[in-house]
Enzyme design. Structure first.
Site, short mmCIF file in Angstrom:
data_model
loop_
_atom_site.label_atom_id
_atom_site.label_comp_id
_atom_site.label_asym_id
_atom_site.label_seq_id
_atom_site.Cartn_x
_atom_site.Cartn_y
_atom_site.Cartn_z
N GLU A 56 40.50 22.80 37.87
CA GLU A 56 41.51 22.38 38.85
C GLU A 56 41.56 23.26 40.10
O GLU A 56 42.56 23.97 40.33
CB GLU A 56 42.89 22.34 38.19
CG GLU A 56 42.97 21.37 37.04
CD GLU A 56 44.39 21.17 36.53
OE1 GLU A 56 45.29 21.92 36.96
OE2 GLU A 56 44.61 20.26 35.73
N GLU A 110 41.90 17.20 30.06
CA GLU A 110 43.27 17.61 29.72
C GLU A 110 44.22 16.44 29.84
O GLU A 110 44.15 15.69 30.82
CB GLU A 110 43.78 18.71 30.68
CG GLU A 110 43.18 20.06 30.47
CD GLU A 110 43.80 21.14 31.39
OE1 GLU A 110 44.94 20.94 31.87
OE2 GLU A 110 43.12 22.15 31.61
C1 GAL Z 1 46.81 22.24 33.91
C2 GAL Z 1 46.12 23.55 33.63
C3 GAL Z 1 46.39 24.09 32.27
C4 GAL Z 1 47.79 23.85 31.77
C5 GAL Z 1 48.26 22.44 32.04
C6 GAL Z 1 49.72 22.15 31.70
O1 GAL Z 1 47.05 22.12 35.28
O2 GAL Z 1 44.73 23.40 33.77
O3 GAL Z 1 46.02 25.44 32.25
O4 GAL Z 1 48.65 24.81 32.16
O5 GAL Z 1 48.08 22.12 33.39
O6 GAL Z 1 50.56 22.52 32.72
#
Ligand code: GAL
Length: 458
Positions: free
Chosen positions: A180, A368
């Site tokens: 990201e 994710e």
């Molecule tokens: C994403 C990030 C993760 C985690 C997730 C939940 O942006 O890559 O490390 O924190 O959000 O907030």
């Protein structure tokens, strides 16, 4: 941007892993600073997150990741738990300052040994390691020289990627270059709410361009040293909806889409920066060298799409450069998570579709997706029905996109155990597994038990 509106899920969740196709991979995602702890063991160097969390008031209740889930010491236990939950793919990141304490120069034997042990143990348990090279924890020694704003980062990063490929590439076949970039440049170098806590366009613009270059160069180094590896990089993305159906809000939504969803993928694909909607990005030209054009482009094997919510955006005069503003879920009184992110599953479907439309995107992996809800431990159990429903509803949307022909071939839950959630510290829990941060006990939540039985059903 013609997006599908949500339909309430009436039917019970009935999908099975095989409904997603034979090659589809399911897993869990984590990041080094959020789980490892052992922040100063052996010769590990400090990272910008070690420094940032030590600043009073930077993080919720001054929480830090010095111990967090103690994964550094408990990796065997956690990987065995993963195995028992039928999880066959584990995405984790390498801490640059554990491997090269000063960011550039001497390599740490203990850092290399540690990741070798984690990788070997995954493989022994039948779990495929998916490695992210950079998940936000830049060595502090490099930040002292300007970090992502210093063009030298391109050489530092190239060297770091070489070291990782040489030491781990014989066993790691799935790599992601950056996690990201929009978030670590925007939150870390413009808003100042993430490490290193810097602010302003003078930091943001060079950081963006150097991150874009590192995406491309990182990909190229991996491809050269590990020709049979699957190489990807990951992006945060959210469906953007205009708050009102007015020309001004529609334009505001286009600008936000350019900034939040297009800024880092388009240069990779050879489309350049999306300056037509965000003219201030033209100032990046100042940092572009003639040879950069080629280096910005890379032919990734997969793109990691990371989605949690959608954003509603309205026109706002007082936001400089963008004239657009996010209307938070709490203001809109919609169902949301503890992060104040709207629960809106069609967003993941629409983002898959949006990314799938790019000609150069060969394959999408959802690297994710997940949610923070107020979990409570009662009699040794956490009944996190909201999280289970959230994950199921998102999987249904992924499946729908896949059925309609989108090339999406993987889904990773964020995250395995509750962990250190950046600026939110330990306030927000995202895990399938509850972490008791006092005793380091792990308790599989009902969402984790559901994921286990879903994955077992193949
Ligand atoms: C994403 C990030 C993760 C985690 C997730 C939940 O942006 O890559 O490390 O924190 O959000 O907030």
């Amino acid at each position: 941007m013609n997006f599908t509106e949500p339909k309430p899920t009436i039917k019970a969740f009935s999908l099975k892993p095989q409904d997603f196709g034979e090659d589809f991979e399911f897993g869990v995602s984590t990041a080094a600073y959020q789980i490892e702890g052992a922040h100063s063991i052996h010769d590990k160097g400090a990272s910008i997150w070690d420094t940032f969390t030590s600043k009073k008031g930077a993080i919720f209740k001054n929480h830090h990741g010095q111990i967090t889930c103690d994964f550094y010491n408990k990796y065997e236990e956690d990987i065995l738990l993963m195995q028992s939950m039928n999880i066959r793919n584990f995405r984790f990141s390498l801490a640059w300052s554990r491997i090269i304490p000063n960011g550039f120069g001497a390599v740490s034997k203990s850092g290399i040994d540690y990741y070798n042990k984690v990788i070997d143990f995954c493989l022994k348990c039948g779990i495929t390691p998916w490695v992210t090279l950079y998940h936000w924890d830049l060595p502090q020694a490099l930040q002292d020289k300007g970090g992502w704003t210093n063009r030298d980062i391109v050489n530092w990063f190239e060297n770091y990627v070489q070291v990782c490929a040489q030491h781990f590439g014989d066993r790691v076949k799935h790599w992601m270059v950056l996690n990201e970039p929009m978030v670590f440049t925007g939150a870390g170098y413009f808003l100042g709410v993430h490490a290193p806590g810097d602010k302003g366009l003078k930091n943001l613009l060079p950081a963006i361009h150097h991150a874009v270059l590192c995406q491309g160069i990182g990909g190229r180094v991996l491809r050269k040293l590990l020709p049979d590896a699957q190489i990807g990089t990951t992006f945060s993305c959210s469906q953007i909806t205009p708050y009102r159906n007015t020309p001004r809000d529609i334009l505001a939504a286009k600008k936000a889409d350019a900034l939040l969803n297009r800024l880092f993928i388009e240069p990779i694909l050879g489309l350049g920066y999306p300056t037509e909607h965000v003219p201030v990005l033209k100032r990046i030209e100042h940092y572009i060298n003639p040879e950069d054009e080629n280096n910005m482009v890379f032919d990734f094997d997969f793109i990691g799409v990371q989605n949690y919510t959608r954003e509603m955006v309205k026109h706002h005069w007082f936001v400089p450069y963008l004239r657009a503003k996010i209307v938070p879920a709490s203001k809109r009184k919609v169902k949301s998570t503890l992060m104040d992110w709207e629960v809106f599953p069609p967003s993941i479907y629409n983002m898959i579709k949006q990314f799938n439309q790019y000609e150069g995107v060969k394959k999408i992996i959802i690297t994710e997706n997940g949610a923070a809800f107020p979990d409570t431990l009662i009699n040794g159990e956490v009944n996190d029905t909201d999280r289970k429903h959230y994950l199921q509803a998102h999987l249904e949307q992924v499946h729908k996109a896949k059925k309609e022909g989108a090339n999406v071939d993987g889904y990773f839950v964020w995250t395995f155990t509750d962990n250190f959630e950046w600026a939110e510290g330990y306030r927000t829990r995202f895990g399938l597994v509850y972490t008791d941060f006092k005793t380091q006990e792990r308790i599989v939540k009902s969402s984790g038990k559901w994921y286990q039985s879903f994955l077992g059903n193949q």
